[in-house]
Every structure is written in structure tokens, then in C-alpha cells.
Design a protein around this motif. Structure first.
Motif, short mmCIF file in Angstrom:
data_model
loop_
_atom_site.label_atom_id
_atom_site.label_comp_id
_atom_site.label_asym_id
_atom_site.label_seq_id
_atom_site.Cartn_x
_atom_site.Cartn_y
_atom_site.Cartn_z
N ASN A 17 0.83 -1.16 -0.14
CA ASN A 17 0.07 0.10 0.10
C ASN A 17 0.82 1.23 -0.09
OD1 ASN A 17 -2.47 -1.23 0.05
ND2 ASN A 17 -2.43 -1.74 2.08
N THR A 18 2.30 0.90 0.07
CA THR A 18 3.28 2.35 -0.20
C THR A 18 3.40 2.63 -1.36
OG1 THR A 18 4.82 0.98 0.16
CG2 THR A 18 3.86 2.12 2.37
N PRO A 19 3.67 3.87 -2.14
CA PRO A 19 4.18 4.04 -3.30
C PRO A 19 5.46 3.46 -3.51
CG PRO A 19 3.23 6.13 -2.26
CD PRO A 19 3.31 5.04 -1.15
N GLY A 20 5.88 3.41 -4.51
CA GLY A 20 7.43 2.75 -4.93
C GLY A 20 7.46 2.35 -6.50
N ALA A 21 8.49 1.85 -6.86
CA ALA A 21 8.87 1.53 -8.33
C ALA A 21 8.78 -0.10 -8.35
CB ALA A 21 10.32 1.86 -8.42
N TYR A 22 8.29 -0.34 -9.39
CA TYR A 22 7.78 -1.73 -9.80
C TYR A 22 8.50 -1.99 -11.32
CZ TYR A 22 4.62 -1.30 -5.98
OH TYR A 22 4.14 -0.87 -4.52
N PHE A 23 8.87 -3.10 -11.47
CA PHE A 23 9.63 -3.64 -12.61
C PHE A 23 8.42 -4.78 -13.11
CE2 PHE A 23 12.70 -6.85 -14.44
CZ PHE A 23 12.58 -6.45 -15.86
N ILE A 24 7.79 -4.38 -14.15
CA ILE A 24 6.76 -5.23 -14.74
C ILE A 24 7.16 -5.89 -16.04
CG2 ILE A 24 4.31 -4.95 -15.44
CD1 ILE A 24 4.56 -4.17 -12.61
N THR A 25 6.58 -7.09 -16.23
CA THR A 25 6.81 -7.77 -17.52
C THR A 25 5.58 -8.49 -17.96
OG1 THR A 25 9.25 -8.54 -16.83
CG2 THR A 25 8.17 -9.77 -18.55
N ILE A 26 5.25 -8.30 -19.16
CA ILE A 26 3.88 -8.52 -19.82
C ILE A 26 4.46 -9.24 -20.83
CG2 ILE A 26 1.61 -8.11 -20.57
CD1 ILE A 26 2.10 -5.21 -19.23
N VAL A 136 9.21 -5.81 -6.94
CA VAL A 136 9.29 -4.44 -6.24
C VAL A 136 10.90 -3.96 -6.31
CG1 VAL A 136 9.21 -3.24 -4.08
CG2 VAL A 136 7.53 -5.13 -4.66
N ILE A 137 10.97 -2.75 -6.56
CA ILE A 137 12.33 -2.22 -6.86
C ILE A 137 12.65 -1.90 -5.48
CG2 ILE A 137 13.75 -0.54 -7.98
CD1 ILE A 137 12.20 -0.72 -10.40
N ARG A 138 13.51 -2.35 -4.71
CA ARG A 138 13.84 -2.34 -3.55
C ARG A 138 14.64 -0.96 -3.20
NH1 ARG A 138 13.51 -7.60 -5.04
NH2 ARG A 138 12.44 -8.66 -3.72
N ASP A 139 15.91 -0.72 -3.93
CA ASP A 139 16.53 0.63 -3.46
C ASP A 139 17.12 1.03 -5.07
OD1 ASP A 139 18.66 -1.45 -4.37
OD2 ASP A 139 18.94 -1.69 -2.33
N LYS A 140 18.07 2.03 -4.84
CA LYS A 140 18.72 2.82 -5.99
C LYS A 140 19.55 2.00 -6.84
CE LYS A 140 21.09 7.00 -7.58
NZ LYS A 140 21.59 8.24 -7.11
N ALA A 141 20.20 0.92 -6.18
CA ALA A 141 21.02 0.03 -6.97
C ALA A 141 20.26 -1.11 -7.76
CB ALA A 141 22.01 -0.73 -5.92
N ASP A 142 19.04 -1.55 -7.11
CA ASP A 142 18.14 -2.22 -7.83
C ASP A 142 17.61 -1.59 -9.03
OD1 ASP A 142 16.84 -4.58 -8.19
OD2 ASP A 142 15.12 -4.19 -6.80
#
Length: 158
Positions: A17-26, A136-142
């Protein structure tokens, strides 16, 4: 009939439920290579994904995703049989609290579902697999590693 046990595809102990960055593959249905062609790759030019007519429709809807409040399509590539993208979700997308178990009050599943629905409608048939993969992209390095992965994806196609 026994069905295989599915492994959970959500990150344990992560508050979706928190905002963030996500890596998506479709992926396309049956992984058919219908979205782009990989061109270039000679001595002076790096391989790039050149969208087909279907890929151009998909690209138009990916770019229109930036009009959804709280969603930013930060990076994407349309490969022959799949799409990879980084989606940024901010506070404007959450719209309050929810008990929904999916990322940021179902914003990610809603985005993916809408993208697929509009593409399929314009194309006239279903071209995508039922599900999708999210990370879920966990940090800047990810984030930087995934950004580079998306950039280099056409070069790795062969």
C-alpha cells in the motif's frame, strides 16, 4: 486433477500500500514475437527494438499511462514477445487506505489490465498472457540494475 502449487509472487513483509517503483513484465500469448523486431547490431549500431504495427498500438497505450494520476511510466522496451517497464507509483495513486492485497491499492494490476484491454480492443483479439510478473524495486542500486537491463534487452535478444 492435481494442479501444480503456485509459489507466491509477492515480496514477503512488503507493504504494497506504499508508493514505490515496480518492474513489470507482460508477455504475449504463447510468447508469439508480434510486438517488435530487433534491428541493427552491426559494427556501428546497437540492436534496437523496432515496434511492429501491433507494437505501435501497445506503445501508444504505455505512453498514455502517464496520464493516470500517481503513475509514471519511467522506462520501457517493447520486445518481440514481451514488454518490460518500470512504473513509478506516488501518493496520488493511493487515494486513501485500502485492504487490497495488490500493489498500492491495485494501481499496478489496474494499469496492466487497462493496458491489455485497450490494446486488445484496438487490435481486435487477445494478444497477451493472462498474468504478468512484477518485482518491487527495493533501492537505487536495484533500480539502476533494472534500468540497464531494460536498455540492454534488445542486444540480448539473440
Amino acid at each position: 486433477m492435481d494442479f501444480p502449487t503456485r509459489k507466491p509472487n509477492r515480496l514477503p513483509n512488503f507493504d504494497y500500500n506504499t508508493p514505490g517503483a515496480y518492474f513489470i513484465t507482460i508477455c504475449t500469448e504463447d510468447r508469439k514475437p508480434i510486438l517488435s523486431e530487433i534491428v541493427g547490431g552491426g559494427a556501428l549500431d546497437a540492436p534496437v527494438a523496432q515496434p511492429t504495427r501491433l507494437g505501435q498500438i501497445v506503445q501508444r497505450y504505455i505512453l498514455s499511462g502517464n496520464r493516470i494520476p500517481g503513475i509514471t511510466v519511467d522506462k520501457f522496451v517493447i520486445m518481440p514477445n514481451h514488454i518490460r517497464m518500470i512504473l513509478l507509483v506516488d501518493d496520488a495513486a493511493s487515494g486513501g487506505t485500502s485492504r487490497a492485497p495488490s500493489p498500492t491499492n491495485a494501481v499496478i494490476p489496474h494499469f496492466v489490465s487497462t493496458l491489455k484491454r485497450f490494446c486488445n480492443r484496438d487490435i481486435g483479439k487477445n494478444i497477451f498472457q493472462r498474468s504478468y510478473h512484477d518485482h518491487v524495486i527495493r533501492d537505487k542500486a536495484d533500480y539502476l540494475l533494472i534500468w540497464q537491463y531494460i536498455d540492454s534487452n534488445p542486444a540480448k535478444w539473440q
